[in-house]
Design an enzyme around this catalytic site. Sequence first.
Site, short mmCIF file in Angstrom:
data_model
loop_
_atom_site.label_atom_id
_atom_site.label_comp_id
_atom_site.label_asym_id
_atom_site.label_seq_id
_atom_site.Cartn_x
_atom_site.Cartn_y
_atom_site.Cartn_z
N ASP A 1 -5.85 -3.07 11.44
CA ASP A 1 -4.68 -2.20 11.54
C ASP A 1 -4.52 -1.83 13.01
O ASP A 1 -5.41 -2.05 13.84
CB ASP A 1 -4.93 -0.95 10.66
CG ASP A 1 -3.70 -0.08 10.49
OD1 ASP A 1 -2.60 -0.48 10.90
OD2 ASP A 1 -3.86 1.04 9.93
N CYS B 1 0.82 -1.22 0.00
CA CYS B 1 0.00 0.00 0.00
C CYS B 1 0.85 1.26 0.00
O CYS B 1 2.01 1.25 0.39
CB CYS B 1 -0.90 -0.04 1.24
SG CYS B 1 -2.40 0.92 0.98
O1 LIG Z 1 -0.61 5.05 4.49
C1 LIG Z 1 -1.24 6.08 4.79
O2 LIG Z 1 -0.71 7.18 4.75
C2 LIG Z 1 -2.69 5.97 5.20
C3 LIG Z 1 -3.41 7.13 5.41
C4 LIG Z 1 -4.72 7.09 5.79
C5 LIG Z 1 -5.36 5.86 5.97
C6 LIG Z 1 -4.65 4.68 5.77
C7 LIG Z 1 -3.32 4.70 5.39
N1 LIG Z 1 -2.58 3.55 5.21
C8 LIG Z 1 -2.97 2.24 5.63
O3 LIG Z 1 -2.40 1.92 6.88
C9 LIG Z 1 -2.24 0.53 6.99
C10 LIG Z 1 -0.98 0.14 7.71
O4 LIG Z 1 0.15 0.81 7.28
P1 LIG Z 1 1.62 0.50 7.88
O5 LIG Z 1 2.06 -0.80 7.28
O6 LIG Z 1 1.53 0.44 9.37
O7 LIG Z 1 2.46 1.63 7.41
C11 LIG Z 1 -2.35 -0.03 5.59
O8 LIG Z 1 -3.58 -0.76 5.52
C12 LIG Z 1 -2.47 1.16 4.70
O9 LIG Z 1 -3.42 0.93 3.70
#
Ligand SMILES: O=C(O)c1ccccc1N[C@@H]1O[C@H](COP(=O)(O)O)[C@@H](O)[C@H]1O
Length: 221
Positions: free
Chosen positions: A130, A6
């Site tokens: 998450d 992502c």
């Molecule tokens: O990544 C972003 O900036 C974000 C912003 C707003 C909502 C979701 C976002 N990302 C999502 O967060 C999770 C976990 O990320 P990480 O691996 O802890 O960095 C993932 O599902 C992204 O889609």
Amino acid sequence: MRVKICGITQPEQSIAIASLGATALGFICVPSSPRYVTTSQIQAAVAQLPENIDKIGVFANASIDAIKQIVIDSGLTGVQLHGDESPEFCDQLRQALSNIEILKAFRIRTPEQLQTTANYTNYVDTLLFDAYHPQQLGGTGKTLDWKMLQQYSSNRPWFLAGGLTTDNIIQALSQVNPSGIDLSSGLERAPGDKDLAKVALLFERLGRWGDGEVGRWGDGE
Ligand SMILES: O=C(O)c1ccccc1N[C@@H]1O[C@H](COP(=O)(O)O)[C@@H](O)[C@H]1O
């Protein structure tokens, strides 16, 4: 297992990451995020990707009309709702966009909260768990307590997200059994700029894990 990477912002990285083994790519449509991409940036990335790669737009508390417009204009195949969207909202989005995958993300703090996600299963295709962060919606690099998910079962497939990296992914998969995993900041050089060496290492480790070559806690991690 599905593997979603992502926070893609560069079209050439999306092709490279798909070639390395990702089954889904995520594009952040949340304007406050450092990984935010415009509709035309998503279009440019999507146009170069094979059909079998899921193209997921990540939204937070956006209106149905706004989501629908971006999906249609950019060629997304799925929508991840990462805000406080209600089951009713998910149902309405389903009526508005019948042919796309709807994923509902939850920032899990307690086992009780995990149970409430059952209210959504009639209205979405996929759940995503998450970590909670008081100031940020996602992309925080924080892990959630995987133990909470050990006994979890649902009639919907679910993704594990939140702070997954090449160093902890095998440990996570040793503890929980998700249908998919979702990684973002753990594979970056800077927000929106993926480190392709880390992405390659992720798929190498997943491959060894899948072949049973990696021990329970991830030999050599
Ligand atoms: O990544 C972003 O900036 C974000 C912003 C707003 C909502 C979701 C976002 N990302 C999502 O967060 C999770 C976990 O990320 P990480 O691996 O802890 O960095 C993932 O599902 C992204 O889609």
